[in-house]
Design a protein around this motif. Structure first.
Motif, mmCIF file in Angstrom:
data_model
loop_
_atom_site.group_PDB
_atom_site.id
_atom_site.type_symbol
_atom_site.label_atom_id
_atom_site.label_comp_id
_atom_site.label_asym_id
_atom_site.label_seq_id
_atom_site.Cartn_x
_atom_site.Cartn_y
_atom_site.Cartn_z
ATOM 1 N N ASN A 286 9.611 -2.559 4.244
ATOM 2 C CA ASN A 286 9.310 -1.542 5.425
ATOM 3 C C ASN A 286 9.848 -2.149 6.604
ATOM 4 O O ASN A 286 9.563 -3.281 7.029
ATOM 5 N N GLY B 31 3.740 0.269 2.417
ATOM 6 C CA GLY B 31 2.837 0.167 3.825
ATOM 7 C C GLY B 31 2.166 -1.524 3.609
ATOM 8 O O GLY B 31 2.016 -1.980 2.475
ATOM 9 N N MET B 32 1.486 -1.799 4.698
ATOM 10 C CA MET B 32 0.752 -3.022 4.625
ATOM 11 C C MET B 32 -0.552 -2.629 4.081
ATOM 12 O O MET B 32 -1.194 -1.458 4.085
ATOM 13 N N HIS C 9 -8.543 -6.692 2.580
ATOM 14 C CA HIS C 9 -8.201 -5.420 1.863
ATOM 15 C C HIS C 9 -8.012 -5.721 0.128
ATOM 16 O O HIS C 9 -8.057 -5.008 -0.616
ATOM 17 N N ILE D 169 1.430 4.639 1.991
ATOM 18 C CA ILE D 169 1.272 5.331 3.083
ATOM 19 C C ILE D 169 1.269 6.863 3.109
ATOM 20 O O ILE D 169 2.312 7.273 2.278
ATOM 21 N N ARG E 185 -5.216 -8.965 6.516
ATOM 22 C CA ARG E 185 -5.167 -7.895 5.557
ATOM 23 C C ARG E 185 -5.422 -8.293 4.161
ATOM 24 O O ARG E 185 -6.144 -7.624 3.472
ATOM 25 N N GLY F 290 -4.203 -1.868 3.191
ATOM 26 C CA GLY F 290 -5.266 -1.475 4.047
ATOM 27 C C GLY F 290 -4.653 -0.092 4.827
ATOM 28 O O GLY F 290 -5.408 0.499 5.224
ATOM 29 N N ASP F 291 -3.498 0.230 4.891
ATOM 30 C CA ASP F 291 -3.044 1.186 5.591
ATOM 31 C C ASP F 291 -2.785 2.625 4.729
ATOM 32 O O ASP F 291 -2.646 3.502 5.320
ATOM 33 N N GLY F 292 -2.896 2.461 3.550
ATOM 34 C CA GLY F 292 -2.774 3.472 2.571
ATOM 35 C C GLY F 292 -3.904 3.879 1.775
ATOM 36 O O GLY F 292 -4.925 3.453 2.016
ATOM 37 N N ASP G 169 0.850 -1.356 0.033
ATOM 38 C CA ASP G 169 0.027 0.148 -0.217
ATOM 39 C C ASP G 169 0.915 1.275 -0.017
ATOM 40 O O ASP G 169 2.045 1.061 0.508
#
Lengths: 272, 272
Positions: free
Chosen positions: A249, A218-219, A271, A207, A267, A221-223, A205
Motif C-alpha cells: 500500500n 489495507g492495514m 485486530h 479494504i 492494530r 482493522g481497516d477492512g 486487510d
C-alpha cells in the motif's frame, strides 16, 4: 483471544518497501518488533554477506525469505533457469538463518493454465531435495485468484494443500495469508486440513472500495477480513509461529517509518 | 468447434452502457445480433412499458435480465425490502419475455461473511416460489473472489451449484461467466456438476496487466482465458443457449457503438 504482546509479530519488508534492509532492521529494533521477513530484491541491493551481517548483529529473527517460485515457463531450459534461481533462494534463506522459503508459484506463460500448474508441481518436486539438504522448508503461498494471470496459478488453499501433501510436513507446507484466502467458502476446512503444515501466517486487510489489484491492501482493522477468527483457526491447526504483517500500500509506504511501525503494533494487538 | 454464425450471440447491455435501451436494440438490429441481455438501470430510464414495447417491436430475444440478488442485509426489515425488489425484478423479467433472472447475490453488510451467505440462501429460498409462478428461473452467478467484499459473497461455481441443487433445474440454476470462474482449479468438475442447470454463459477476457478491478475486463481474444475450452465444457454439460458478451471496460464503452458490435462479432467467431 487477543494478542497482548508483540512477541510473535514480524515485519514483512514489503510493508515498508522504501526502506533498505538496514533501515528496516533498525526500525524493527526501535519499535521492538522481534522478527522480520526479508525480500530478495532488498538482499540484492547490498549483497548477501552484508545482509547476513546486519541481521546477525541485530539479533532479529528472520521469519521467512520472500520469495522463491515462478516455476512455470514454456521451455525446459527456462524452467531449468528458474530452478537454479530457486536453489539460490534456498541458499540465501539458509544463510540468513530462517528455515522457510515462501513460494509464489508463478503465472502461466500463455493461456494453458493446466500445464503451468503441472510445471509448478514439477518445480517444487525438483527443489525439495536441495531445500531439505539446506534445512529449508518450502511454504507454498496460494495467492488471491485475481493474481492468477500475473503471479500465481496456485490460488486456493485447497490446491496448495494438495501440492504440499505429497511431502513430509518438514519439507513442504503452506503459507496462510488472510488477504489471499479470506473469501474462500472452504477456508476453515482447508486450514484444518493444513494442520501441522502451516509455515507462516500473514495479515493485512481487504479494504472497501479496493483501490487497486496490487497496491490496494489495507492495514489490519481497516477492512472486512475476520482476522481474529482466521488466526483462531490457524492456531487450532497447531500454528504458533510468527505473524507477518505484509501490506502492499503506497500510502503506508509514504508514512514515516516509525509511525508506520507504531501503527502496525497498535492494530496488531487490537485486530489480529 | 468454432462458432461460424452469430445466432447464439447476445449483447449484454453493460458492454455498451452509454447506449440507452433503444440505442442498444437498434445497434443489435443493425449488427444482426439476435439477442440482448437487459440491465434494470436501463429499464428505469424509460419505464417498463416503453422498454417492453421497444423489445417486442424489435423481435430481439431477451437472453436474461440483470440483475436480482443483493440479499444480505443486517436487519430483517431491510432483507424484506431486498426481497420485494427481487420480486419486481422477476416481474420485469417476465414482462420482457425472458425466462432468466441473473442473481448477483450481494456482499456482507459487515465482516460476517457466514451470516451473509446464510441470508443469500434464505433470500433465494423465499424468492423461488414467486419466480416459479411467473415462469422465471433464477440464475445464480458466482462472481470473481475479488468482488467478495463489494458485490457477492458467492464466489465459486461450487458454492453456486450447492445453492442451486436445493431446487429443481427449472427453478434455480447457475450462470457461468468466464471472467469470474476461469482461475478455478475445480472449474471443469463444477461445470460438469452443473449439467442441466446452466442458465447462461457469459464471455469476455482477462487482460494482463489488469488495469482495474471493475472496469478491467477485456474483449475476447485479448486476454488469457481459455474461451473455447470452457465453452466446450459448458456445451458438454448440455448448454446450447445464448452466449452473452458482457464486458465492463470504459475504452470499449467509448468506441462508436457499431464499431464495437462489429468487433464483438469478429472476436466471437474467432475466439469464443
Amino acid at each position: 483471544m487477543q494478542l497482548t504482546t508483540c512477541e510473535r509479530l514480524s515485519l514483512n519488508q514489503i510493508t515498508k518497501d522504501p526502506w533498505s534492509l538496514k533501515e528496516a532492521v533498525e526500525g524493527c529494533l526501535r519499535a521492538e518488533i522481534p522478527s522480520i521477513a526479508i525480500w530478495r530484491h532488498k538482499l540484492n541491493e547490498i549483497g548477501l554477506a552484508e545482509s547476513k551481517r546486519i541481521i546477525r548483529d541485530s539479533g532479529l529473527k528472520v521469519s521467512s525469505l520472500c520469495r522463491g517460485g515462478m516455476f512455470a515457463a514454456s521451455t525446459a531450459e527456462e524452467r531449468g533457469r528458474r530452478l537454479d534461481d530457486n536453489r539460490r533462494a534456498v541458499e540465501e534463506a539458509a544463510e540468513l538463518g530462517t528455515d522457510v522459503l515462501v513460494l509464489v508459484c508463478g503465472p502461466a506463460p500463455d493461456r494453458d493454465i493446466d500445464s503451468a500448474r503441472k510445471w509448478v508441481a514439477e518445480g517444487i518436486d525438483r527443489l525439495v531435495p536441495f531445500a531439505e539438504s539446506c534445512g529449508i522448508k518450502l511454504g507454498i503461498e496460494p495467492l488471491h485468484p485475481m493474481y492468477a494471470a500475473e503471479r500465481s496459478v496456485i490460488v486456493t488453499l485447497d490446491h496448495a494443500n494438495t501440492l504440499a501433501e505429497r511431502y513430509r510436513p518438514d519439507q513442504v507446507g503452506v503459507i496462510v495469508d488472510v488477504f489471499h484466502v479470506w473469501w474462500d467458502p472452504d477456508l476453515y476446512r482447508q486450514i484444518d486440513r493444513a494442520k501441522g503444515r502451516i509455515l507462516g501466517y500473514h495479515v493485512s486487510d481487504w479494504i472497501v472500495p479496493t483501490p487497486d489489484l496490487l497496491m490496494g491492501r489495507g492495514m489490519m482493522g481497516d477492512g472486512v477480513i475476520e482476522l481474529r477468527r482466521i488466526r483462531g483457526a490457524v492456531e487450532e491447526a497447531g500454528y504458533a509461529g510468527t505473524i507477518e504483517v505484509e501490506i502492499f500500500n503506497r500510502t503506508l509506504w509514504d508514512l514515516p517509518g516509525d509511525e508506520l511501525l507504531s501503527l502496525i503494533k497498535t492494530r496488531y494487538t487490537e485486530h489480529v
